[in-house]
Design an enzyme around this catalytic site. Structure first.
Site, PDB file in Angstrom:
ATOM      1  N   HIS A 123      -3.410  -5.688   1.220  1.00 17.66           N
ATOM      2  CA  HIS A 123      -3.201  -6.043   2.617  1.00 17.66           C
ATOM      3  C   HIS A 123      -3.600  -7.505   2.821  1.00 17.66           C
ATOM      4  O   HIS A 123      -4.527  -7.998   2.187  1.00 17.66           O
ATOM      5  CB  HIS A 123      -4.059  -5.160   3.529  1.00 17.66           C
ATOM      6  CG  HIS A 123      -3.670  -3.720   3.505  1.00 17.66           C
ATOM      7  ND1 HIS A 123      -2.516  -3.257   4.078  1.00 17.66           N
ATOM      8  CD2 HIS A 123      -4.289  -2.634   2.964  1.00 17.66           C
ATOM      9  CE1 HIS A 123      -2.434  -1.947   3.916  1.00 17.66           C
ATOM     10  NE2 HIS A 123      -3.494  -1.543   3.225  1.00 17.66           N
TER      11      HIS A 123
ATOM     12  N   CYS B  79       0.839  -1.199   0.000  1.00 11.64           N
ATOM     13  CA  CYS B  79       0.000   0.000   0.000  1.00 11.64           C
ATOM     14  C   CYS B  79       0.878   1.255   0.000  1.00 11.64           C
ATOM     15  O   CYS B  79       1.547   1.530  -0.984  1.00 11.64           O
ATOM     16  CB  CYS B  79      -0.968  -0.037   1.173  1.00 11.64           C
ATOM     17  SG  CYS B  79      -2.400   1.056   0.965  1.00 11.64           S
TER      18      CYS B  79
END
Length: 488
Positions: free
Chosen positions: A429, A331
């Protein structure tokens, strides 16, 4: 159906509220009770994507797993994600409503309370039991006005409260008595009892203190939970307390402990792997020699990138790659690996652009619309199955993304890889959660034939251990009465 509602509050932050709520959820679920977790207001940078496409605190997703239900935005109607020491992104019913400083949010609390009570009403109509987690401590008298997180909620819905204190910190009796002293008369009356958490030693030596506490307050001790080592449960927010050195480790991973680190629970499979030494590197520390660097997510990518540079770790990471080391960015970490990060609208801080580490041929532009997706796919290169979730405001583009890190089942490609495969960036994630993906990624970093590790199975075993601890160390008859169940 109208749920029996019981709230768990703590004398301090990190007293173990999240764990106790998860334990009670699993204990009730094993008794066949339709139970849901609830946290009116959470402040955390570890979050999860819900079944209804919103965002809640990671701890509530764990508690939902304990309760055997998919995570839903009603389980955490107000989520605060700090982006500075004095401000946070405010998320209501899973969607951001804006950035607010402390004064602005205090004025907004009346609106936030409406959201909390709306979620409460839906949940009590749908479940037989609701286990509610407070935030911080109810004795924070500076926050009592318009409180929605602790006694303000409990008073509004008229529910009993279990008070938890961490004996490992010391001063456990002062925590209980001092907290009660700072509550109003009506708030004290709704405290149904105490739970002592993280006890180690001979309970006989503690018993005189427990007897005194019950005589002094007129309230029962509902249980003394032991210090349970080796729990594989995702943290609400705080980083692991200690870096664990492992004699059997065959691979070392270094993780920059960014000031606004988010979703560091992504690293749990690495921390728990018996052959991996996973080190969180803090400010002022020398970046260690390692096999793999993982740059985690960040709530303020440009600010954390500047901080990383101020530590001199940008040079250390570039040197690590020159000498054959591997890097994975997740991310915000992936955004840092690119050529530049642009924030033209001031989404995460001041407007402007920052030069990236230049290890991946991509640039990221932050945009107001937050991407929230639960996804599945396969790692490009190894074809190992992978599943997880996306929570990001960035749009990344560039030639490097023609060589993706993950191919998703919805037809999209995600992330980028360097030509030699040693630098990988992804928005996913939960990258390490699937055993096959974990093995492939560790193998790519140099760990040949890694031992298998199934983080989902470990978490399930942990939740069952917590429920076992409730059965063994708490007054289950009193709990059954609070939840309107037949006596155990």
């Amino acid at each position: 159906m109208s749920a029996h509602v019981v709230m768990v509050q703590g004398c301090t932050s990190d007293a173990g509220k999240s764990t106790v709520v998860a334990a009670l959820c699993r204990w009730l679920w094993r008794r066949g009770v339709a139970v849901a977790p609830f946290k009116p207001q959470n402040m955390a940078l570890n979050s999860a994507v819900t079944v209804d496409g919103g965002e809640i605190g990671r701890a509530q997703a764990v508690q939902a797993q304990a309760a055997g239900v998919p995570p839903h935005t009603d389980f955490n109607p107000v989520l605060l994600k700090p982006n500075s020491d004095t401000g946070a992104q405010v998320i209501v019913h899973g969607r951001p409503v804006g950035n607010m400083d402390a004064v602005g949010y205090h004025a907004y609390k009346r609106v936030a309370m409406e959201a909390v009570l709306a979620s409460h009403e839906r949940l009590v109509a749908a479940y037989a039991a609701l286990v509610v987690e407070g935030a911080g401590s109810p004795a924070e008298i500076n926050l009592r006005d318009r409180d929605i997180a602790n006694m303000g909620y409990a008073e509004a819905v008229d529910c009993p409260v279990i008070l938890v204190a961490d004996i490992d910190r010391g001063g456990v009796f002062a925590h209980f008595v001092g907290t009660l002293a700072l509550l109003s008369e009506s708030e004290r009356a709704r405290v149904a009892g105490f739970v002592v958490n993280r006890f180690r030693g001979d309970i006989a030596l503690l018993q005189p203190g427990l007897d005194w506490l019950e005589r002094h307050t007129g309230k029962p001790v509902l249980g003394v939970l032991p210090y349970l080592h080796g729990l594989a449960i995702e943290a609400e927010d705080a980083l692991p307390r200690d870096n664990e050195r492992k004699a059997a480790a065959r691979l070392r991973v270094a993780v920059p402990a960014l000031p606004r680190i988010s979703n560091h629970t992504d690293l749990d499979p690495l921390r728990l792997h018996p052959e991996v030494e996973c080190l969180f590197v803090g400010p002022g520390e020398t970046f260690p020699a390692c096999d793999l660097v993982v740059i985690p997510g960040s709530k303020s990518t440009r600010a954390d990138l500047a901080w990383l540079r101020a530590q001199g770790w940008d040079e250390a990471i570039l040197r690590h790659v020159r000498y054959g080391g591997s890097v994975i960015g997740i991310c915000g970490g992936m955004q840092m690996l690119g050529r530049a990060v642009h924030d033209p609208e001031g989404i995460e801080g001041p407007q402007g652009s920052s030069e990236g580490l230049g290890l991946l041929d991509l640039e990221t532009t932050l945009a107001p619309a937050k991407q929230l997706h639960n996804v599945r796919g396969r790692l490009a290169g190894s074809d190992a199955p992978v599943s997880g979730y996306e929570i990001h405001c960035g749009i990344s583009e560039g030639h490097g993304m023609s060589r993706p890190a993950v191919r998703l089942e919805d037809g999209r490609d995600d992330g980028a890889r360097s030509a030699d495969g040693r630098v990988v960036g992804t928005y996913l994630h939960g990258l390490f959660d699937r055993p096959e993906a974990l093995a492939a990624l560790l193998g790519g970093a140099g760990l040949a034939g890694p031992a298998p590790l199934d983080i989902h199975a470990l978490r399930e075993a942990t939740l069952d251990r917590l429920a076992d601890a409730v059965d063994a160390h708490m007054d289950t008859a009193a709990l059954a009465s609070l939840f309107g169940l037949p006596s155990c």
